[in-house]
Design a protein around this motif. Structure first.
Motif, short mmCIF file in Angstrom:
data_model
loop_
_atom_site.label_atom_id
_atom_site.label_comp_id
_atom_site.label_asym_id
_atom_site.label_seq_id
_atom_site.Cartn_x
_atom_site.Cartn_y
_atom_site.Cartn_z
N GLY A 92 1.19 -0.99 -0.36
CA GLY A 92 -0.18 -0.16 -0.43
C GLY A 92 0.82 1.46 -0.02
O GLY A 92 0.64 2.60 0.60
N LYS A 93 2.22 1.34 -0.45
CA LYS A 93 2.88 2.66 -0.39
C LYS A 93 2.16 3.42 -1.31
O LYS A 93 2.31 4.55 -0.76
CB LYS A 93 4.47 2.32 -0.97
N SER A 94 1.68 3.02 -2.76
CA SER A 94 1.15 4.10 -3.89
C SER A 94 -0.09 4.79 -2.90
O SER A 94 0.06 5.82 -3.08
CB SER A 94 1.21 3.40 -4.86
N SER A 95 -0.80 3.54 -2.30
CA SER A 95 -2.30 4.41 -1.82
C SER A 95 -1.58 4.88 -0.34
O SER A 95 -2.80 6.50 0.03
CB SER A 95 -3.17 3.02 -0.95
N ILE A 96 -0.99 5.03 0.28
CA ILE A 96 -0.42 6.12 1.05
C ILE A 96 0.12 7.20 1.10
O ILE A 96 -0.38 8.77 1.26
CB ILE A 96 0.96 5.40 2.34
N VAL A 97 0.66 7.41 -0.30
CA VAL A 97 1.07 8.90 -1.35
C VAL A 97 -0.01 9.68 -1.97
O VAL A 97 0.22 10.13 -1.80
CB VAL A 97 2.39 8.22 -2.38
N ASN A 98 -0.83 8.51 -2.22
CA ASN A 98 -1.81 9.65 -3.23
C ASN A 98 -2.98 10.22 -1.83
O ASN A 98 -3.99 11.16 -2.42
CB ASN A 98 -2.97 8.25 -3.24
N LYS A 99 -3.37 8.96 -0.46
CA LYS A 99 -4.10 9.81 0.32
C LYS A 99 -3.69 10.89 1.31
O LYS A 99 -3.82 12.48 1.68
CB LYS A 99 -3.71 8.65 1.76
N LEU A 100 -1.82 11.31 1.22
CA LEU A 100 -1.02 11.81 1.54
C LEU A 100 -1.24 13.13 0.88
O LEU A 100 -1.61 14.18 1.92
CB LEU A 100 0.28 11.64 2.04
N LEU A 101 -0.94 13.18 -0.20
CA LEU A 101 -0.99 14.55 -1.29
C LEU A 101 -2.67 14.39 -1.72
O LEU A 101 -2.43 16.24 -2.06
CB LEU A 101 -0.14 13.82 -2.08
N GLY A 102 -3.89 13.81 -1.31
CA GLY A 102 -4.88 13.86 -1.61
C GLY A 102 -5.31 14.27 -2.82
O GLY A 102 -6.32 14.81 -3.03
N GLU A 103 -4.28 13.39 -4.03
CA GLU A 103 -4.87 13.44 -5.36
C GLU A 103 -3.79 11.96 -6.29
O GLU A 103 -3.34 11.40 -5.10
CB GLU A 103 -4.30 14.49 -6.23
N LYS A 104 -4.29 11.81 -6.65
CA LYS A 104 -4.00 10.00 -7.62
C LYS A 104 -2.38 11.11 -8.36
O LYS A 104 -2.73 10.85 -9.49
CB LYS A 104 -5.15 9.83 -8.19
N ARG A 105 -1.41 10.15 -7.30
CA ARG A 105 -0.04 10.89 -7.68
C ARG A 105 0.31 9.66 -8.59
O ARG A 105 0.83 9.75 -9.43
CB ARG A 105 0.58 11.34 -7.49
N VAL A 106 0.19 8.41 -8.10
CA VAL A 106 0.67 7.01 -9.14
C VAL A 106 -0.05 6.00 -8.93
O VAL A 106 -1.28 5.91 -8.16
CB VAL A 106 1.90 6.36 -8.12
N ILE A 107 0.18 4.77 -9.39
CA ILE A 107 -0.70 4.42 -9.97
C ILE A 107 -1.25 3.25 -8.93
O ILE A 107 -0.39 2.70 -8.13
CB ILE A 107 -0.54 3.31 -11.02
N VAL A 108 -1.99 2.81 -8.80
CA VAL A 108 -2.74 1.90 -7.71
C VAL A 108 -3.83 1.11 -8.30
O VAL A 108 -4.86 1.25 -8.79
CB VAL A 108 -3.71 2.68 -6.12
N ALA A 109 -3.34 -0.13 -7.75
CA ALA A 109 -4.47 -0.95 -7.63
C ALA A 109 -3.81 -2.17 -7.21
O ALA A 109 -2.62 -2.48 -6.65
CB ALA A 109 -3.26 -2.45 -9.79
N ASN A 110 -4.23 -3.36 -7.06
CA ASN A 110 -4.99 -4.62 -6.01
C ASN A 110 -4.40 -5.50 -6.73
O ASN A 110 -4.18 -6.96 -7.44
CB ASN A 110 -6.05 -5.74 -6.18
N GLN A 111 -2.76 -5.35 -6.95
CA GLN A 111 -1.57 -6.53 -8.11
C GLN A 111 -0.30 -5.69 -7.55
O GLN A 111 0.12 -5.20 -7.33
CB GLN A 111 -1.86 -6.18 -9.04
N GLU A 112 0.66 -6.82 -7.41
CA GLU A 112 2.04 -6.93 -7.25
C GLU A 112 2.87 -6.43 -7.84
O GLU A 112 2.90 -6.64 -10.09
CB GLU A 112 2.35 -8.32 -6.53
#
Length: 435
Positions: free
Chosen positions: A186-206
């Protein structure tokens, strides 16, 4: 700080791993006198004339049919892509071969500085035979002997002269931190929540995030730069070119970070891969924060956080200085505390203690725990001084460094932590003999 990257490439069995070991001044790469022994990239840090740089050792490039040969060539191409300077290594014993010419053609297209080194030039007669290598069109060949060390200084002089001039500059007003961890924590999800916008791709896939993305932002009147890295997998488990590339990117991101956030998955617990990932940051001497993500998923009771923290301390004993933050990228729980914690760790990482204060601490410590007696000889500690920050490093002057047992070093480190706030940062103590 961003370090220049040097890649050593060439056909099989020209001595790349021996040259790699010679440059880093230790026996790290496997060396065996037959082709194909090095099948992956080795990474290490080296220094010459005061300039630090990263070195990549690669497997021998071939164009034979076969999965292993294709994989070795792919890894070499990744190293070439990442490098600032490329050393093409050949061998005077075999002269210019068809494979040498193919490798040279591959390097022509990189538009990067390429230094041609001719290995196994162990005597004057062999050094006189390097002129045939001008035919490769890569400029003046540098004769070297990796096994004997001759010509290595000339080669390093040439390498350092090709480094980009501004590569290691850093903005002192910006705190850089990165998210590291195995895939799908969940690294990218933390980034997106921290920045308040979707800056990196998030998917439930390694392995969704393939690159490192630098994002500047401001929080609490402080400038930050967030580096989101691709997930690090154990090297033996990584086969795809993109995944191999992401490992190198993640290593580079750790080097560029002031503070590293190690992301764990609360729903799956701690795995061996997590320890490998943490080891990269710890060995680099970075400030570290442990983020336990997905804290919204497991069933909890009044002691869940304490129980999980106890497990973390058992599994990551070498990270006993790292603060732990339980977060949820999905719900936003405690995400806003991350910049504050990063700022605190950064401050601790760059804290400097006056020598007079340190010596007062030494005096009190010696009263609390007497210095050890080793083979009838007692350790005498004279004084302590801080020689650098990031990480905080202290030199302790003693009568005999060999009498400084690691347990007493550990005691002094604990005393430093109890008296000063070094939360989140490793501490190094170096014993030296008083002259």
């Amino acid at each position: 700080m961003v370090l220049p990257v040097v890649a050593i490439v060439g056909r099989p069995n020209v001595g790349k791993s021996t040259l790699f070991n010679r440059i880093i001044n230790e026996r790290l790469a496997i060396v065996e006198d037959k082709p194909g022994v090095t099948r992956d990239r080795n990474y290490a840090q080296a220094a010459w004339l005061g300039r630090k740089f990263d070195v990549i050792d690669t497997g021998g490039i071939t164009w034979e049919d076969g999965k292993i040969e294709e994989e070795i060539r792919a890894q070499a191409e990744i190293a070439i892509e990442e490098a600032d300077v490329i050393v093409m290594l050949t061998s005077v014993v075999n002269g210019v071969t068809d494979l040498d010419e193919k490798v040279a053609q591959l390097l022509y297209r990189t538009k990067k500085p390429v230094i041609l080194a001719v290995n196994k030039a162990d005597n004057p007669e062999q050094r006189a035979n390097i002129y045939d290598f001008y035919s490769l069109g890569l400029g003046d060949p540098v004769p070297v002997s990796s096994s004997h060390g001759t010509g290595i200084g000339d080669l390093l002089d040439k390498i350092v002269s090709e480094f980009p001039q501004d590569i290691d500059r850093k903005d002192d007003d910006v705190i850089s931190f990165s998210m590291i961890g195995r895939p799908n924590v969940g690294k990218s999800s933390i980034v997106n929540k921290l920045l308040g916008e979707k800056r990196v791709i998030v998917a439930n896939q390694e392995g969704t995030t393939r690159d490192a993305v630098d994002t500047p932002f401001v929080a609490d009147d402080t400038k930050f730069k967030l580096i989101d890295t691709a997930g690090i997998r154990r090297r033996g488990k990584v086969y795809e070119k993109t995944e191999k590339y992401s490992v190198l990117r993640a290593m580079s991101a750790i080097e560029r970070s002031d503070v590293v956030c190690l992301v764990l998955d609360a729903s799956t617990g701690i795995r061996e891969q997590d320890k490998h990932v943490a080891g990269y940051a710890h060995e680099a001497g970075r400030g570290i924060i442990i983020l336990v993500n997905k804290w919204d998923l497991p069933e909890k009771n009044s002691t869940s956080a304490k129980d999980f923290e106890k497990v973390i301390r058992q599994e990551f004993q070498y990270l006993d200085y790292a603060p732990i933050l339980f977060v949820s990228a999905k719900t936003g729980q405690r995400i806003d505390q991350i910049p504050k914690m990063v700022k605190k760790v950064y401050k601790n990482q760059n804290q400097r203690i006056q020598s007079s204060v340190l010596n007062d601490l030494l005096l009190e410590a010696s009263k609390l725990v007497p210095t050890p007696l080793v083979k009838g000889k007692r350790l005498r500690v004279y004084y302590m001084t801080q020689v650098k920050t990031d990480p905080p490093t202290f030199v302790v002057f003693v009568n005999d460094p060999e009498l400084m047992h690691f347990s007493y070093q550990r005691f002094l480190i604990n005393q430093l932590r109890e008296n000063f706030d070094f939360t989140g940062t490793p501490i190094k103590i170096i014993p030296r003999r008083r002259k």
